[in-house]
Design an enzyme around this catalytic site. Structure first.
Site, PDB file in Angstrom:
ATOM      1  N   GLN A 219       0.785  -1.135  -0.091  1.00  0.00           N
ATOM      2  CA  GLN A 219       0.115  -0.065  -0.044  1.00  0.00           C
ATOM      3  C   GLN A 219       0.777   1.314  -0.053  1.00  0.00           C
ATOM      4  OE1 GLN A 219      -3.189   0.298  -0.501  1.00  0.00           O
ATOM      5  NE2 GLN A 219      -4.075  -1.529   0.421  1.00  0.00           N
TER       6      GLN A 219
ATOM      7  N   CYS B  27     -11.155  -1.139  -2.945  1.00  0.00           N
ATOM      8  CA  CYS B  27     -10.507   0.156  -3.630  1.00  0.00           C
ATOM      9  C   CYS B  27     -11.572   0.730  -4.615  1.00  0.00           C
ATOM     10  CB  CYS B  27      -9.140   0.042  -4.126  1.00  0.00           C
ATOM     11  SG  CYS B  27      -9.120  -1.283  -5.557  1.00  0.00           S
TER      12      CYS B  27
END
Length: 458
Positions: free
Chosen positions: A289, A414
């Site tokens: 990430q 996401c």
């Protein structure tokens, strides 16, 4: 829309009032019910727009001037905001961005999933929404007689040359400018997508924000790198703490950034970072990430949603390098991670060893194939955690998850649109949710992550 002609024509100038924002941050104005999408406009604003494209049911315009500005309009601090496609919302205040992202999730759930009754909590935002990215992935090109490096303009492959990016960690900027200048000084050519000629394709920089370790990845169209020793010297002279400089070779005529072959030019083959108390081994092509601070927030929400007591068997689908798996393993009896990319699974195993975690196992394979086989062998997970790419989950994967009959599915998403679609599909399998928690991992952009707990209903 009816079969009548659109109420506007290309190149016409019109006065409009903006009512809303689209999922990609464009202002929406309506002329006799006909939507016109205009970049950099905000709800509540009125102004003059030039129509630049007309389709049957909608059109696009360019903002010429504003008569009334939104109180939430701010001056974008980035000098290339109007040209670069990296950020879409720098002109909207932090509070406005938070509301926009919360509404984006609510709208997707209602419009795509038919779920008006699912509560969307306010987005969990950053206190300081700048300089958060630990990874820069920058294409290199050739314009006006010299090498350039920067992000692509929106919906194009035209590189906007960049000296700094205000959402990148400043060390990423310094390293990028060092490599760019060194390439110019040493006559290293830039790759040309059309001809397939030229050497330097991308510069990728990774920064371990907790450890300070830094990696520079030079993606080249061929193995020979002129004056590599001098380039390495310049990198070390510019920034302390560069522990890994590697070359990735990609000779394919493709938009894919990395090739299959990577070798170390200087230092280590990987760097380390920490999220909370867990250390991660990050190799050049590992998924990790990009916002370390908010990743901890996101994973804490996933852990909270899983509600583990220490007795549960957990299945982590799309486990990557084991980031969520290792968080879950702290509270679970055993975690099984599935990932299709062999290198990522190798990194996940290393990360488990690095943290002395022995109740997490990782497997290479397609989840929709592995899960039915595991089920036939008697595996019955209490919780399944899934963190898919933007396209969401295939129906075969959703079917495989539901067939394992876990009490809980924790979905980390996401993309609100594919989340809503998949939640609606899982609802038909008996999995329902009361609430969704958005997390802002990408301030200044239209992207938002979500965590949702889906529980099996009787």
């Amino acid at each position: 829309m009816s079969n009548t002609a659109p109420p506007v024509q290309k190149n016409e100038t019109v006065q409009v009032t903006f009512e809303d924002l689209t999922h990609d941050g464009a202002g929406v104005a309506k002329i006799d019910g006909y939507p016109l999408f205009v970049k950099k406009a905000l709800p509540g604003e009125t102004g003059e727009v030039k129509v630049i494209k007309v389709k049957k049911n909608y059109g696009f315009g360019r903002l010429i001037s504003l008569e009334n500005e939104s109180p939430e309009r701010t001056e974008p601090p980035c000098p290339i905001f109007d040209r670069c496609g990296g950020c879409q919302l720098q002109h909207l205040s932090a509070a406005g961005q938070n509301r926009y992202k919360t509404n984006l999730v609510s709208s997707a759930l209602a419009r795509i999933g038919g779920m008006d009754d699912v509560k969307v909590h306010p987005v969990l935002a950053m206190d300081d929404p700048w300089r958060y990215r630990n990874k820069a992935q920058v294409p290199v090109g050739f314009q006006n007689g010299e090498l350039v490096a920067g992000f692509y303009a929106e919906r194009s492959h035209k590189i906007v040359d960049m000296n700094e990016c205000l959402i990148q960690h400043d060390v990423n900027d310094r390293l990028l400018q060092t490599v760019k200048q060194a390439a110019k000084d040493f006559g290293i050519t830039a790759y040309n997508e059309e001809t397939g000629k030229g050497l330097m394709r991308h510069v990728v920089i990774r920064h371990g924000q907790a450890t300070g370790e830094k990696m520079v990845i030079l993606v080249t169209n061929g193995s020979k790198l002129p004056q590599a020793d001098k380039l390495i010297e310049k990198i070390h002279a510019a920034v302390d703490g560069v522990t890994s400089i590697v070359q990735n070779i990609n000779t394919a005529k493709t938009n894919v950034v990395f090739g299959e072959q990577t070798h170390v030019l200087d230092g280590k083959a990987a760097i380390e970072d920490k999220i909370s108390d867990i250390r991660f081994h990050i190799s050049p092509r590992s998924f990790y990430q990009v916002n370390s601070e908010q990743t901890e927030v996101l994973y804490d929400e996933a852990l909270k949603a899983a509600g583990l007591s220490g007795d549960e068997t957990v299945l982590d689908v799309y486990c990557g390098i084991g980031t969520i798996s290792l968080f879950l393993a702290q509270k679970a009896k055993h975690v099984y991670g599935i990932e299709a990319v062999p290198e990522a699974v190798n990194d996940a195993k290393k990360n488990a060893t690095l943290n002395a975690i022995d109740n997490a196992s990782f497997y290479v394979g397609e989840a929709e194939t592995l899960m039915p086989w595991w089920r036939s062998q008697g595996m019955a997970p209490d919780v399944i955690v899934v963190d898919p790419p933007r396209k969401g989950c295939d129906e075969a994967l959703l079917d495989a998850m539901a067939a394992m009959n876990p009490a809980k599915i924790v979905y980390v998403s996401c993309n609100p649109a594919t989340l809503a679609r998949d939640m609606a599909y899982l609802a038909e399998k008996g999995y329902r949710s009361d609430a969704v928690q958005p997390v802002d991992m990408f301030p200044q952009t239209t992207h938002v992550e979500c965590v949702v707990l889906l529980e099996k209903t009787e």
